[in-house]
Scaffold this active site. Structure first.
Site, mmCIF file in Angstrom:
data_model
loop_
_atom_site.group_PDB
_atom_site.id
_atom_site.type_symbol
_atom_site.label_atom_id
_atom_site.label_comp_id
_atom_site.label_asym_id
_atom_site.label_seq_id
_atom_site.Cartn_x
_atom_site.Cartn_y
_atom_site.Cartn_z
ATOM 1 N N THR A 140 31.499 -24.501 6.771
ATOM 2 C CA THR A 140 32.569 -25.089 7.568
ATOM 3 C C THR A 140 33.486 -23.937 7.974
ATOM 4 O O THR A 140 33.673 -22.993 7.202
ATOM 5 C CB THR A 140 33.378 -26.153 6.799
ATOM 6 O OG1 THR A 140 34.050 -25.526 5.693
ATOM 7 C CG2 THR A 140 32.486 -27.266 6.282
ATOM 8 N N HIS A 141 34.014 -24.004 9.190
ATOM 9 C CA HIS A 141 34.853 -22.919 9.720
ATOM 10 C C HIS A 141 34.109 -21.584 9.709
ATOM 11 O O HIS A 141 34.730 -20.526 9.668
ATOM 12 C CB HIS A 141 36.164 -22.794 8.941
ATOM 13 C CG HIS A 141 36.912 -24.082 8.812
ATOM 14 N ND1 HIS A 141 37.741 -24.583 9.800
ATOM 15 C CD2 HIS A 141 36.935 -25.006 7.815
ATOM 16 C CE1 HIS A 141 38.253 -25.729 9.410
ATOM 17 N NE2 HIS A 141 37.768 -26.023 8.210
ATOM 18 N N SER A 254 16.302 -3.680 24.382
ATOM 19 C CA SER A 254 17.381 -3.024 25.117
ATOM 20 C C SER A 254 16.789 -1.944 26.012
ATOM 21 O O SER A 254 15.840 -1.253 25.627
ATOM 22 C CB SER A 254 18.377 -2.388 24.137
ATOM 23 O OG SER A 254 19.236 -1.475 24.799
ATOM 24 N N LYS A 260 16.685 -2.267 19.293
ATOM 25 C CA LYS A 260 17.219 -3.623 19.468
ATOM 26 C C LYS A 260 16.116 -4.668 19.698
ATOM 27 O O LYS A 260 15.144 -4.434 20.406
ATOM 28 C CB LYS A 260 18.182 -3.665 20.650
ATOM 29 C CG LYS A 260 19.453 -2.870 20.465
ATOM 30 C CD LYS A 260 20.315 -3.428 19.349
ATOM 31 C CE LYS A 260 20.824 -4.835 19.652
ATOM 32 N NZ LYS A 260 21.692 -4.886 20.831
ATOM 33 N N ASN A 262 16.665 -8.613 20.793
ATOM 34 C CA ASN A 262 17.791 -9.462 21.178
ATOM 35 C C ASN A 262 17.400 -10.935 21.350
ATOM 36 O O ASN A 262 16.320 -11.235 21.881
ATOM 37 C CB ASN A 262 18.394 -8.956 22.487
ATOM 38 C CG ASN A 262 18.990 -7.574 22.363
ATOM 39 O OD1 ASN A 262 19.505 -7.210 21.305
ATOM 40 N ND2 ASN A 262 18.911 -6.786 23.419
ATOM 41 N N GLU A 267 20.890 -16.952 23.760
ATOM 42 C CA GLU A 267 22.121 -16.593 24.456
ATOM 43 C C GLU A 267 22.182 -17.215 25.843
ATOM 44 O O GLU A 267 23.239 -17.708 26.276
ATOM 45 C CB GLU A 267 22.235 -15.078 24.555
ATOM 46 C CG GLU A 267 22.498 -14.411 23.218
ATOM 47 C CD GLU A 267 22.489 -12.902 23.316
ATOM 48 O OE1 GLU A 267 22.986 -12.262 22.386
ATOM 49 O OE2 GLU A 267 21.966 -12.355 24.324
ATOM 50 N N TYR A 294 28.885 -44.796 52.986
ATOM 51 C CA TYR A 294 28.263 -43.476 52.863
ATOM 52 C C TYR A 294 29.098 -42.426 53.588
ATOM 53 O O TYR A 294 29.658 -42.678 54.652
ATOM 54 C CB TYR A 294 26.842 -43.485 53.457
ATOM 55 C CG TYR A 294 26.170 -42.132 53.367
ATOM 56 C CD1 TYR A 294 25.494 -41.755 52.224
ATOM 57 C CD2 TYR A 294 26.249 -41.226 54.426
ATOM 58 C CE1 TYR A 294 24.901 -40.503 52.118
ATOM 59 C CE2 TYR A 294 25.655 -39.969 54.341
ATOM 60 C CZ TYR A 294 24.986 -39.619 53.188
ATOM 61 O OH TYR A 294 24.408 -38.384 53.087
ATOM 62 N N GLN A 299 25.574 -35.525 50.419
ATOM 63 C CA GLN A 299 24.464 -34.580 50.472
ATOM 64 C C GLN A 299 24.558 -33.580 49.322
ATOM 65 O O GLN A 299 23.558 -33.014 48.882
ATOM 66 C CB GLN A 299 24.465 -33.848 51.817
ATOM 67 C CG GLN A 299 23.301 -32.890 52.011
ATOM 68 C CD GLN A 299 23.211 -32.389 53.437
ATOM 69 O OE1 GLN A 299 23.074 -33.168 54.384
ATOM 70 N NE2 GLN A 299 23.313 -31.073 53.616
#
Length: 404
Positions: A140-141, A254, A260, A262, A267, A294, A299
Site C-alpha cells: 500500500t502506498h 537502448s 539495457k 527496457n 510503458e 444530425y 463525422q
C-alpha cells in the site's frame, strides 16, 4: 463523387473537398452490410426487383475499397453499385446510414475486445496457477505492507479485466437498436418495413452517439487497468525490485547503452491510456452542444472509435506475449518477503486474540518497530479475506468463469 451534387452547381473547391472528405474507410464492410439490409427492405415493397436485389448482393460482396473521388464510404458504395446504385438510396439518408454502419462497427469491435481480453486473461491465469503459492510482498502506498501470494495478486488483475468484459457486453447491447428507417431525421413516405429492433425516435436515431461514447468509455477504463498492470510490470522489472525478468522477444534495448533491456510494451500501454481517455473526452466535447437532429460535427465520431479499436487490439496482443514470457525471480521474491515488518499486523492481531484492545496492540507493536526491537510471531495464522485462503482453487474458478 458526392450524393448531394444535384443541389450544388459547381465542384467544391479543393480546400473544401479535402476538409470535408471523411476518414471512414474502416466503415466500408459495415456500411455494405447495412446497405444490404436496406436493399432487402426496398425489395420487400417492389422498389428493387428480385434481379436487382440479386445484383446488389453480388456487387456489395465485391466492394473492398474507396477511390480518391469518393467523399465517404456511402458515396463509394453507391458508385460501385452502378446503375442499380441510383435506386439504393431511396428511403434513407447518409444520416441513418452512417449511424447504422457505426453501430455494426462498434458491436464487432466489442467482440474483438472480448476475445483479446480473454486471451490476456488466459496468460495471466497460467502464471497465477504456476505461482499460486509463491510469496511476494503486498503493497500500500508503494510501501511493503503484508505478504501475499503472486497468484492472489495476479487474480486481482483478472477482476479488473472481468469488469471490462462486462462493460464491453453492455456496449454491444447499447449499439444493437437500428436507426434504419429514420432517414435524414423524420423517416420517409415510402412504405418500407421497419428493421429489427428499430429505434423509437427518428430524431434521436440519427443524432445518438451514446453507443460510441460507451465504447470509448469501456476502452478508457480498460486502458486505465492495463496502465496499472503496465506500471507494476515496469516496477517489478527494475533492478530495485527485481521480481521479474523480461522476455527478450517482448522487450527493447537502448540505442546507446548496451546493457539495457527496457519494458517498452508496458510503458507504451501506460502512455496510451492517456490517449484513450482523451478520445472519450474529445467525443464528449463534440456531442455536448449539438442541436437535434444530425450535424456534420458527428463525422468526428468515427476516427476516435477506429483508433481505439486498433490500440485495444495491439495493446492486449503485446501484453499477452509479455506476460506469457515473464520469468519470476522467486529467490528475490522470497528475500523481499523475509522482511519481518510484513508480520507487524499479525503481531498486533495476536495480541487482540489474547485480549488486548486493538489500539493498545497497535501502539505496542508500533513502539517496537520504532525501537528496532520488533520480532514477528512464531506462527502465521490463515488470513480471512476474499481470495488468499486458497489461491489455486480461485484460479480454477476464474478459469472456468472466463475461458470455458
Amino acid at each position: 463523387m458526392t450524393l448531394w451534387a444535384g443541389r450544388v452547381g459547381v465542384e467544391p473547391a479543393v480546400e473544401v473537398w479535402e476538409f470535408l472528405r471523411a476518414d471512414d474507410a474502416e466503415l466500408l464492410p459495415y456500411d455494405c452490410a447495412a446497405t444490404l439490409e436496406h436493399a432487402h427492405r426496398l425489395a420487400a415493397v417492389g422498389i428493387l426487383t428480385s434481379d436487382e436485389l440479386a445484383e446488389v448482393e453480388v456487387l456489395l460482396a465485391q466492394i473492398d475499397s474507396l477511390a480518391p473521388e469518393d467523399e465517404d464510404v456511402h458515396s463509394a458504395i453507391e458508385r460501385q453499385l452502378g446503375e442499380v446504385g441510383r435506386k439504393i438510396h431511396a428511403g434513407r439518408s447518409r444520416n441513418d446510414q452512417v449511424a447504422a454502419a457505426l453501430r455494426l462497427y462498434v458491436r464487432d469491435s466489442c467482440a474483438e475486445a472480448d476475445a483479446a481480453i480473454r486471451s490476456f486473461c488466459a496468460a495471466i491465469l497460467d502464471r497465477a496457477e504456476e505461482d499460486a503459492e509463491t510469496p511476494m510482498p503486498g503493497y500500500t502506498h508503494l510501501q511493503r505492507a503484508i505478504g501475499v501470494m503472486v497468484g492472489h495478486h495476479l487474480l486481482a488483475w483478472i477482476e479488473m479485466l472481468e469488469r471490462d468484459l462486462a462493460r464491453f457486453a453492455a456496449v454491444v447491447a447499447a449499439a444493437a437498436p437500428s436507426p434504419l428507417g429514420s432517414g435524414a431525421l423524420a423517416g420517409s413516405t415510402l412504405p418500407l418495413p421497419p428493421p429489427a429492433e428499430q429505434m423509437r425516435n427518428s430524431l434521436d436515431a440519427v443524432a445518438d452517439r451514446d453507443f460510441a461514447l460507451d465504447y470509448l468509455y469501456a476502452c478508457a477504463v480498460l486502458f486505465a487497468h492495463l496502465s496499472r498492470i503496465g506500471e507494476e510490470l515496469v516496477l517489478w522489472s527494475t533492478s530495485e525490485f527485481g521480481f521479474v525478468r523480461l522476455p527478450e522477444h517482448a522487450a527493447t534495448g537502448s540505442s546507446m547503452m548496451p546493457h539495457k533491456l527496457n519494458p517498452d510494451v508496458a510503458e507504451l500501454v501506460r502512455g496510451k491510456a492517456g490517449t484513450m481517455i482523451g478520445r472519450l473526452a474529445g467525443l464528449l466535447a463534440v456531442v455536448k452542444g449539438l442541436p437535434l437532429a444530425y450535424d456534420r460535427d458527428l463525422q468526428e465520431s468515427g476516427p476516435p472509435v477506429f483508433a481505439a479499436r486498433r490500440d485495444t487490439r495491439l495493446a492486449l496482443g503485446a501484453l499477452t506475449i509479455l506476460v506469457d514470457g515473464l520469468e519470476l525471480d522467486r529467490e528475490r521474491l522470497a528475500a523481499a518477503c523475509a522482511d519481518p515488518l510484513l508480520r507487524a499486523t499479525d503481531a498486533a492481531e495476536q495480541l487482540v486474540r489474547e485480549g488486548v484492545p486493538f489500539r493498545d496492540a497497535h501502539e505496542q507493536v508500533a513502539a517496537e518497530v520504532r525501537a528496532g526491537t520488533f520480532e514477528p510471531p512464531e506462527t502465521e495464522p490463515p488470513r480471512i479475506a476474499p481470495g488468499p485462503a486458497n489461491v489455486a482453487a480461485a484460479v480454477q474458478v476464474a478459469r472456468a468463469r472466463l475461458l470455458s
